[in-house]
Design a protein around this motif. Structure first.
Motif, mmCIF file in Angstrom:
data_model
loop_
_atom_site.group_PDB
_atom_site.id
_atom_site.type_symbol
_atom_site.label_atom_id
_atom_site.label_comp_id
_atom_site.label_asym_id
_atom_site.label_seq_id
_atom_site.Cartn_x
_atom_site.Cartn_y
_atom_site.Cartn_z
ATOM 1 N N LEU A 139 2.231 -10.442 -7.757
ATOM 2 C CA LEU A 139 1.694 -10.451 -9.156
ATOM 3 C C LEU A 139 1.289 -11.767 -9.366
ATOM 4 C CD1 LEU A 139 4.773 -8.145 -10.399
ATOM 5 C CD2 LEU A 139 2.417 -7.513 -10.073
ATOM 6 N N GLU A 140 1.789 -13.094 -9.018
ATOM 7 C CA GLU A 140 1.278 -14.178 -9.629
ATOM 8 C C GLU A 140 -0.049 -14.520 -8.791
ATOM 9 O OE1 GLU A 140 4.276 -16.936 -8.322
ATOM 10 O OE2 GLU A 140 5.725 -16.129 -9.800
ATOM 11 N N THR A 141 -0.428 -14.123 -7.661
ATOM 12 C CA THR A 141 -1.549 -14.476 -6.805
ATOM 13 C C THR A 141 -2.592 -13.568 -7.142
ATOM 14 O OG1 THR A 141 0.043 -15.510 -5.167
ATOM 15 C CG2 THR A 141 -2.184 -15.116 -4.560
ATOM 16 N N PHE A 142 -2.538 -12.481 -7.098
ATOM 17 C CA PHE A 142 -3.581 -11.687 -6.837
ATOM 18 C C PHE A 142 -3.939 -10.830 -8.477
ATOM 19 C CE2 PHE A 142 -1.646 -11.557 -2.610
ATOM 20 C CZ PHE A 142 -2.580 -11.597 -1.986
ATOM 21 N N PRO A 143 -5.156 -10.345 -8.613
ATOM 22 C CA PRO A 143 -5.377 -9.668 -10.048
ATOM 23 C C PRO A 143 -4.323 -8.355 -9.977
ATOM 24 C CG PRO A 143 -7.478 -10.082 -8.616
ATOM 25 C CD PRO A 143 -6.041 -10.548 -7.788
ATOM 26 N N ALA A 155 -4.624 -5.249 -10.585
ATOM 27 C CA ALA A 155 -5.272 -3.935 -9.800
ATOM 28 C C ALA A 155 -5.010 -4.057 -8.321
ATOM 29 C CB ALA A 155 -6.498 -3.687 -10.199
ATOM 30 N N ASP A 156 -5.165 -5.267 -7.742
ATOM 31 C CA ASP A 156 -4.949 -5.196 -6.522
ATOM 32 C C ASP A 156 -3.668 -5.188 -5.944
ATOM 33 O OD1 ASP A 156 -7.663 -5.668 -6.136
ATOM 34 O OD2 ASP A 156 -8.003 -7.867 -6.069
ATOM 35 N N ALA A 157 -2.652 -6.011 -6.948
ATOM 36 C CA ALA A 157 -1.297 -6.083 -6.422
ATOM 37 C C ALA A 157 -0.744 -4.723 -6.577
ATOM 38 C CB ALA A 157 -0.721 -7.177 -7.675
ATOM 39 N N VAL A 158 -1.259 -3.932 -7.895
ATOM 40 C CA VAL A 158 -0.577 -2.574 -7.701
ATOM 41 C C VAL A 158 -1.047 -1.889 -6.438
ATOM 42 C CG1 VAL A 158 -0.707 -0.507 -8.990
ATOM 43 C CG2 VAL A 158 -0.329 -2.578 -10.176
ATOM 44 N N ALA A 159 -2.486 -1.859 -6.002
ATOM 45 C CA ALA A 159 -2.918 -1.337 -4.876
ATOM 46 C C ALA A 159 -2.117 -1.654 -3.815
ATOM 47 C CB ALA A 159 -4.363 -1.431 -4.770
#
Length: 167
Positions: free
Chosen positions: A109-113, A115-119
């Motif tokens: 959650l801190e590193t990725f956007p 939408a990418d983190a959720v995916a």
């Protein structure tokens, strides 16, 4: 008039019950985490969020039961069912097909956007394939059952609220 009052009281009681059960289930999950050492995987966190969302919708239904509350409650319950189903599927994979463990939820959650983190979370990882059991049943199986029951109660507790208000 008395029938309308009884129906609204029934609707509010069902919504209050769903609210209490949702928040109790999240409390049990936190207790299992802290006292039984069952570390939640990212899918577990999302299932907790689905219980919180369902509980909040049901709490709104205590004040204003109706078809909108039923629809939002079913949406939260169906989301929870999908998450639990995915979790059960990951747990059913043979060890050779289990995805590699990914980074922790906080890191993603801190590193990725978002939408990418959720995916990445929804695709699952190795820690999601670990099976912790309560009373001999895996936790995602319990949550799947709970979401099915609570979603059904949301429909039953709100279905007639709009029609009874017009009577």
């Amino acid at each position: 008039m008395a029938a309308v009052y009884r129906q609204k009281r029934f609707n509010r009681r069902v919504n209050a019950l769903v609210t209490l059960v949702c928040f109790a289930l999240v409390a049990v999950a936190v207790a299992l985490e802290h006292w039984a050492g069952m570390e939640p995987c990212p899918l577990c966190w999302f299932q907790r969020m689905a219980f919180v969302a369902l509980g909040v919708v049901a709490a709104i239904g205590v004040i204003a039961p109706g078809w909108v509350v039923a629809g939002l409650g079913v949406l939260a319950a169906v989301s929870g069912v999908a998450l639990a189903w995915r979790h059960l599927w990951l747990q059913s994979l043979p060890p050779s097909e289990v995805p590699a463990c990914g980074p922790g939820l906080d890191y993603m959650l801190e590193t990725f956007p978002l939408a990418d983190a959720v995916a990445m979370i929804l695709s699952g990882s190795g820690e999601c394939a670990e099976v912790d059991r309560v009373l001999g049943v895996s936790i995602p199986a319990w949550t799947l059952l709970a979401f099915l029951i609570l979603g059904t109660l949301m429909v039953l507790g709100n279905w007639r609220a709009r029609g009874s208000a017009r009577s």
